[in-house]
Design a protein around this motif. Structure first.
Motif, PDB file in Angstrom:
ATOM      1  N   ALA A   1       0.916  -1.268   0.114  1.00  0.00           N
ATOM      2  CA  ALA A   1       0.078  -0.158   0.065  1.00  0.00           C
ATOM      3  C   ALA A   1       0.830   1.145   0.040  1.00  0.00           C
ATOM      4  N   LEU A   2       1.961   1.258   0.520  1.00  0.00           N
ATOM      5  CA  LEU A   2       3.018   2.580   0.815  1.00  0.00           C
ATOM      6  C   LEU A   2       3.684   2.414  -0.701  1.00  0.00           C
ATOM      7  N   GLU A   3       3.837   1.581  -1.115  1.00  0.00           N
ATOM      8  CA  GLU A   3       4.393   1.543  -2.459  1.00  0.00           C
ATOM      9  C   GLU A   3       3.600   2.135  -3.561  1.00  0.00           C
ATOM     10  N   ALA A   4       2.385   1.684  -3.449  1.00  0.00           N
ATOM     11  CA  ALA A   4       1.475   2.021  -4.457  1.00  0.00           C
ATOM     12  C   ALA A   4       1.236   3.543  -4.155  1.00  0.00           C
ATOM     13  N   SER A   5       1.195   4.209  -2.921  1.00  0.00           N
ATOM     14  CA  SER A   5       0.914   5.485  -2.616  1.00  0.00           C
ATOM     15  C   SER A   5       1.759   6.653  -3.399  1.00  0.00           C
ATOM     16  N   LYS A   6       2.989   6.017  -3.897  1.00  0.00           N
ATOM     17  CA  LYS A   6       3.797   7.090  -4.462  1.00  0.00           C
ATOM     18  C   LYS A   6       3.252   7.592  -5.762  1.00  0.00           C
ATOM     19  N   GLU A   7       2.218   7.006  -6.270  1.00  0.00           N
ATOM     20  CA  GLU A   7       1.714   7.361  -7.661  1.00  0.00           C
ATOM     21  C   GLU A   7       0.610   8.449  -7.503  1.00  0.00           C
ATOM     22  N   PHE A   8       0.223   8.608  -5.975  1.00  0.00           N
ATOM     23  CA  PHE A   8      -0.907   9.665  -5.744  1.00  0.00           C
ATOM     24  C   PHE A   8      -0.376  11.014  -5.697  1.00  0.00           C
ATOM     25  N   LYS A   9      -1.229  11.993  -5.915  1.00  0.00           N
ATOM     26  CA  LYS A   9      -0.807  13.403  -5.627  1.00  0.00           C
ATOM     27  C   LYS A   9      -0.849  13.846  -4.153  1.00  0.00           C
ATOM     28  N   ALA A  10      -1.693  13.323  -3.601  1.00  0.00           N
ATOM     29  CA  ALA A  10      -1.582  13.381  -1.727  1.00  0.00           C
ATOM     30  C   ALA A  10      -1.745  12.196  -1.183  1.00  0.00           C
ATOM     31  N   VAL A  11      -0.919  11.958  -0.033  1.00  0.00           N
ATOM     32  CA  VAL A  11      -0.922  10.876   0.758  1.00  0.00           C
ATOM     33  C   VAL A  11      -1.116  11.162   2.260  1.00  0.00           C
ATOM     34  N   ALA A  12      -2.009  10.399   2.900  1.00  0.00           N
ATOM     35  CA  ALA A  12      -2.114  10.494   4.212  1.00  0.00           C
ATOM     36  C   ALA A  12      -1.920   9.127   4.790  1.00  0.00           C
ATOM     37  N   PHE A  13      -1.598   9.325   6.222  1.00  0.00           N
ATOM     38  CA  PHE A  13      -1.429   7.746   7.023  1.00  0.00           C
ATOM     39  C   PHE A  13      -1.836   8.091   8.324  1.00  0.00           C
ATOM     40  N   PRO A  14      -2.194   7.161   9.121  1.00  0.00           N
ATOM     41  CA  PRO A  14      -2.449   7.344  10.464  1.00  0.00           C
ATOM     42  C   PRO A  14      -0.984   7.282  11.535  1.00  0.00           C
TER      43      PRO A  14
END
Length: 303
Positions: free
Chosen positions: A210-223
């Motif tokens: 999931a963290l790897e996939a998030s690199k493709e997004f414009k904005a990322v958030a996590f708890p």
């Protein structure tokens, strides 16, 4: 700091190259800590990650990041009036990091935890109190992403609460192995990563993909659940930690009861709670689970 019980040992569930029940020294009460009697511990994705070897902890760390406790004693900088009161424990402390990960948790006969890890406890909510820290994160996510298209990766209690509460979002997608009951017809279950279809992604799982996939997004958030995860913070990512809010009880009571209760189940033993059931918080009565394991010969390794 001081020791409530001088030179005594206690039984606890610890991370020690696996997970096992062991005798450990009693803990000191630091100036900004409370010494508590754990009533219930709620096992979640953090303990699952430790069990599966996805999250490494310092050996002998007492597990148990969430649950219900009663205050027995307090540090010198803490209000004496808290003694005897019951609280919900949040998985993250601003002063000490993750409970049960960066500092000792509450899966033990007694525990010493920072004051800023305490949330209110509401008698009429019962076991649902353990969802309050997650609800706090979900309400903050709704405020941050109002009017945005949000994809939530991870369909456990945290991810599902975020998806279910984000009514101000323009669109909400939920991706995960479990398929929770969602009273809102606005949430769309997603099976494919499509970064261009979303304004932001919230990572509600500790799985590395999931963290790897998030690199493709414009904005990322996590708890922010522990200082040990994520190992590398994604670029431009924001972290959202649980914090007490005046609107938590009102928000909890406004939600569909069936929606909430699906995320909380009970087990009589630690063995039955770890790994936690898919998409659940598994609540264990601490005293009952520790009963009968006081002799060294009966201490049991779970993984």
């Amino acid at each position: 700091m001081h020791y409530p019980h001088v030179a005594s040992d206690m039984i606890a569930l610890v991370s020690d190259y696996g997970i096992s029940v062991q005798e450990v020294p009693d803990l000191p009460v630091h100036s900004n800590h409370v010494y508590v009697s754990p009533i219930e511990v709620a096992f979640n994705g953090i303990e699952n990650a430790v069990y599966l070897g996805l999250l490494w902890l310092k050996p002998k760390t007492i597990l148990g990041s969430m649950g219900i406790v009663r205050v027995i004693d307090v540090g010198v900088d803490v209000d004496q009036g808290l003694k005897g009161k019951t609280f919900t424990v949040s998985p993250f402390s601003p002063s000490s990091g993750g409970i049960g990960t960066d500092s000792h948790g509450i899966a033990s006969e007694a525990a010493s935890i920072p004051l800023d890890a305490l949330f209110p406890y509401y008698e009429d909510l019962g076991d649902l109190n353990v969802l309050l820290p997650y609800l706090s994160i979900a309400l903050q996510v709704e405020e941050v992403y109002e009017g945005k298209r949000l994809l939530v990766i991870g369909s456990g209690p945290l991810g599902s609460l975020i998806a279910g509460l984000c009514e101000s979002c323009d669109e909400v997608g939920l991706m995960g192995a479990s398929k929770p009951y969602l009273p809102s017809g606005r949430v769309r279950m997603v099976s494919k990563i499509e970064p261009d279809a979303w304004d932001a992604v919230f990572i509600a799982t500790l799985e590395a993909w999931a963290l790897e996939a998030s690199k493709e997004f414009k904005a990322v958030a996590f708890p922010r659940l522990t200082l040990r995860w994520p190992p590398v913070v994604p670029p431009k990512a924001i972290e959202i930690a649980s914090k007490p809010r005046d609107d938590l009880l009102r928000a909890m009571k406004s939600l569909d009861r069936k929606f909430l209760t699906q995320f909380v189940v009970r087990s009589d033993t630690f063995e039955g709670a770890i790994p936690a059931s898919d998409g659940k918080l598994v609540v264990v009565d601490v005293r009952r689970a520790l009963r009968g394991v006081g002799d060294k010969g009966s201490l049991k390794r779970l993984s």
